[in-house]
Design a protein around this motif. Structure first.
Motif, PDB file in Angstrom:
ATOM      1  N   ARG A  86      16.229 -48.480   2.847  1.00  0.00           N
ATOM      2  CA  ARG A  86      16.277 -47.913   1.735  1.00  0.00           C
ATOM      3  C   ARG A  86      16.661 -48.688   0.508  1.00  0.00           C
ATOM      4  O   ARG A  86      17.331 -49.723   0.646  1.00  0.00           O
ATOM      5  CB  ARG A  86      17.064 -46.714   1.775  1.00  0.00           C
ATOM      6  N   PHE A  87      15.935 -48.872  -0.621  1.00  0.00           N
ATOM      7  CA  PHE A  87      16.026 -49.501  -1.644  1.00  0.00           C
ATOM      8  C   PHE A  87      17.384 -49.313  -2.459  1.00  0.00           C
ATOM      9  O   PHE A  87      17.774 -48.160  -2.363  1.00  0.00           O
ATOM     10  CB  PHE A  87      15.074 -49.223  -2.861  1.00  0.00           C
ATOM     11  N   ASP A  88      18.188 -50.073  -2.399  1.00  0.00           N
ATOM     12  CA  ASP A  88      19.692 -49.843  -2.847  1.00  0.00           C
ATOM     13  C   ASP A  88      19.785 -49.523  -4.026  1.00  0.00           C
ATOM     14  O   ASP A  88      20.629 -50.315  -4.819  1.00  0.00           O
ATOM     15  CB  ASP A  88      20.760 -50.868  -2.197  1.00  0.00           C
ATOM     16  N   TYR A  89      19.381 -48.513  -4.964  1.00  0.00           N
ATOM     17  CA  TYR A  89      19.206 -48.047  -6.083  1.00  0.00           C
ATOM     18  C   TYR A  89      20.510 -47.903  -6.700  1.00  0.00           C
ATOM     19  O   TYR A  89      20.893 -48.533  -7.778  1.00  0.00           O
ATOM     20  CB  TYR A  89      18.391 -46.678  -6.169  1.00  0.00           C
ATOM     21  N   GLU A  90      21.601 -47.417  -5.984  1.00  0.00           N
ATOM     22  CA  GLU A  90      22.944 -47.375  -6.659  1.00  0.00           C
ATOM     23  C   GLU A  90      23.740 -48.328  -6.753  1.00  0.00           C
ATOM     24  O   GLU A  90      24.225 -48.550  -8.022  1.00  0.00           O
ATOM     25  CB  GLU A  90      23.787 -46.235  -5.569  1.00  0.00           C
ATOM     26  N   SER A  91      23.559 -49.421  -5.881  1.00  0.00           N
ATOM     27  CA  SER A  91      24.060 -50.678  -5.946  1.00  0.00           C
ATOM     28  C   SER A  91      23.738 -51.270  -7.310  1.00  0.00           C
ATOM     29  O   SER A  91      24.274 -52.097  -8.203  1.00  0.00           O
ATOM     30  CB  SER A  91      24.220 -51.693  -4.960  1.00  0.00           C
ATOM     31  N   HIS A  92      22.334 -51.352  -7.521  1.00  0.00           N
ATOM     32  CA  HIS A  92      21.415 -52.120  -8.560  1.00  0.00           C
ATOM     33  C   HIS A  92      22.060 -51.420  -9.988  1.00  0.00           C
ATOM     34  O   HIS A  92      22.178 -52.183 -10.550  1.00  0.00           O
ATOM     35  CB  HIS A  92      19.934 -52.022  -8.317  1.00  0.00           C
ATOM     36  N   VAL A  93      22.080 -50.116  -9.907  1.00  0.00           N
ATOM     37  CA  VAL A  93      22.362 -49.493 -11.288  1.00  0.00           C
ATOM     38  C   VAL A  93      23.805 -49.943 -11.484  1.00  0.00           C
ATOM     39  O   VAL A  93      24.130 -50.094 -12.670  1.00  0.00           O
ATOM     40  CB  VAL A  93      22.156 -48.152 -10.929  1.00  0.00           C
ATOM     41  N   ARG A  94      24.617 -49.916 -10.164  1.00  0.00           N
ATOM     42  CA  ARG A  94      26.127 -50.256 -10.756  1.00  0.00           C
ATOM     43  C   ARG A  94      26.286 -51.665 -11.245  1.00  0.00           C
ATOM     44  O   ARG A  94      26.801 -51.903 -12.126  1.00  0.00           O
ATOM     45  CB  ARG A  94      26.959 -50.012  -9.381  1.00  0.00           C
ATOM     46  N   ALA A  95      25.291 -52.538 -10.659  1.00  0.00           N
ATOM     47  CA  ALA A  95      25.395 -54.047 -11.222  1.00  0.00           C
ATOM     48  C   ALA A  95      25.017 -53.998 -12.716  1.00  0.00           C
ATOM     49  O   ALA A  95      25.559 -54.742 -13.308  1.00  0.00           O
ATOM     50  CB  ALA A  95      24.470 -54.707 -10.314  1.00  0.00           C
TER      51      ALA A  95
END
Ligand SMILES: Nc1nc2c(ncn2[C@@H]2O[C@H](COP(=O)(O)OP(=O)(O)OP(=O)(O)O)[C@@H](O)[C@H]2O)c(=O)[nH]1
Ligand SMILES: [Mg+2]
Length: 496
Positions: A86-95
């Motif tokens: 899965r595309f790690d959307y949550e980590s990318h948004v957090r970054a």
């Protein structure tokens, strides 16, 4: 071109996939949005910003379904392919949002499904499923290999490596190549050394100073789960384009590995992610090439030509033509437009249009709707007019990422930015006439590849991601430039 056995198998697989997806599409209308772009073009940031904007009701005035208040909500949903991470959307948004740093270079393929619940113009409640795939940009340049045998690939790669600035960077690899006897017995040690020196050459070409883009095979630069695999132990040889190797020779071994690389790595990637797109956005970072110089800009154009030729191949497969409509909307987008004052956005668009005009002409014939825009999925800068020596310069303001070098106008100081201080930059003015850029041997401007940073006409700095803005209804949103226009072009008609 005659069909090989591999091509036939490939077409049968595509047929099976098309039938499966056709059935699924009847139950659940889905749009597969292809986000295409070379390494560092901005794919991961684009997907993250797009999803963030839709899920959080961002400021998208040009995206009609949202501005007309017809989007009820957008939510993430389980993706269709269980075998793809899965595309790690949550980590990318957090970054991006919390840490204000850009996501790291993508090392593996990943997928994300977004469901948009909306009210159609007739008042009915509907859902649109949007599937997106992220992958390392390096792998994209493997696609042109599919239509080339080892000998042609070797000849083209060598020819390219003999022009400047590549020839300088290829010296060690060329010296080793001169010691190899292609017709001699297969020698594993020589193959390993050739692959190592060739990989070093590719990596140096990619260095931001040279910013070359036409660099394949892609897994040599981004091996993913193939690091150290024999599938990556080959390199070009000095052999005739139409020659055939003897069994047991170094040439035969290299050729076998090259073909294995295509079968095991390239074909599945192409099949699973490129032959099945409904809509496409092609992201192009022209500014990194401008930093490096005119040769890098021409290299970028060459890379895109060879790539767009591949999409032609993909379209011609008989089942994608019969059962599945091919991408009927293609948007070419110059990314990171926030590095320029808006007065230069038209020039950036004109340069991009010039780069892809051949492809645009073909797509028009084939019936796809095509557009070109300059955008910033995340706008990291603001604009300002700075007076200097009686003149007014259109500048941009932003916080350079920590570690970026400080400079004043055209001359670099020794200072390194701390990631906190905002500066005003005049990034340089893009050329007025795009044709001047692409004439062979033209040097319409200076870049880092040919001289020092002091002589460079452009210096696009890496700015930190911005703080969140607050929209009119008090929702926090990431600022952007024309992301909503891109979205309207790509899926607006599916939400009417
Ligand atoms: N200012 C600005 N910088 C951006 C934007 N999009 C991308 N960048 C910059 O470009 C870099 C690369 O962006 P990514 O989205 O990681 O690029 P990618 O295409 O996913 O690259 P790979 O994963 O290497 O294939 C980021 O680290 C940022 O520095 C944007 O909209 N604005
Ligand atoms: Mg990425």
């Amino acid at each position: 071109m005659a069909l090989t056995f591999s091509d036939l198998i490939e077409q049968a697989r595509l047929a099976a996939l098309a039938i499966k997806e056709y059935g699924e599409g009847l139950i659940n209308p889905a749009v597969r949005l292809g986000i295409t772009g070379l390494s560092r073009a901005g794919k991961t940031v684009f997907i993250t910003a797009l999803v963030h904007g839709l899920v959080r009701n961002g400021r998208f005035p040009v995206f009609e379904a949202l501005s007309e208040g017809r989007v009820v909500r957008a939510r993430l949903a389980p993706q269709p392919d269980d075998a793809v991470p899965r595309f790690d959307y949550e980590s990318h948004v957090r970054a991006l949002v919390a840490d204000r740093v850009w996501p790291e270079s993508t090392r593996q393929i990943s997928e994300l499904r977004l469901v948009i619940e909306y009210q159609s113009r007739s008042g009915a409640m509907r859902e649109l499923v949007l599937d997106m795939v992220d992958y390392p940009g390096e792998w994209l340049l493997d696609l042109p290999l599919l239509s080339k045998g080892f000998e042609v690939w070797s000849a083209e790669t060598l020819e390219l490596s003999r022009g400047e600035p590549r020839a300088r960077l290829a010296a060690s690899w060329h010296a080793h190549l001169a010691t190899l006897d292609a017709a001699g017995p297969a020698d594993e040690t020589a193959a390993i050394e050739a692959a190592r020196l060739f990989t070093d050459y590719l990596a140096t070409c990619r260095n931001e100073r040279y910013a070359m883009t036409l660099l394949s095979p892609g897994r040599f630069l981004m091996p993913g789960d193939l690091a150290g695999s024999p599938a990556l132990t080959f390199a070009p040889l000095e052999v005739p384009r139409d020659g055939v190797p003897h069994d047991g020779s170094l040439w035969a071994m290299m050729r076998r590995r090259y073909e294995a690389y295509k079968d095991v790595v390239v074909r599945p990637f192409f099949r699973d992610h490129f032959a099945r797109l409904d809509r496409q956005i092609v992201l192009i970072d022209a500014l990194a090439a401008f930093n490096a110089g005119a040769e890098a800009v021409r290299d970028l154009e060459r890379a895109f030509r060879s790539l767009l030729d591949c999409f032609e191949i993909g379209r011609r497969t008989f089942l994608s033509a019969l059962l599945r409509p091919r991408a009927d909307r293609i948007l070419f987008a110059a990314t990171k437009a926030d590095h320029l004052h808006h007065v230069s956005h038209d020039r950036l668009e004109a340069i991009l249009r010039r780069m892809v005009e051949r492809a645009i002409a073909r797509a028009d014939v084939a019936g796809a709707t095509v557009d070109v825009i300059a955008l910033a999925a995340v706008r990291a800068t603001r604009e300002a007019e700075v007076r200097r020596g009686g003149a007014t310069l259109p500048c941009i303001l932003g916080v350079p990422a920590p570690g970026e070098h400080a400079f004043d106008g055209k001359s670099f100081g020794g200072r390194i930015f701390d990631g906190k201080t905002e500066i005003a930059v005049f990034p340089g003015e893009l050329p007025d006439h795009p044709d001047d850029l692409f004439a062979p041997g033209a040097t319409p401007f200076h870049g880092l590849a040919t001289g020092g940073a002091e002589d460079a006409d452009f210096r696009f700095v890496c700015f930190r991601p911005p703080p969140l803005e607050t929209t009119s209804d008090d929702a926090p949103a990431l600022p952007h430039i024309r992301l909503d226009r891109a979205l309207q072009f790509l899926i607006g008609d599916r939400l009417t």
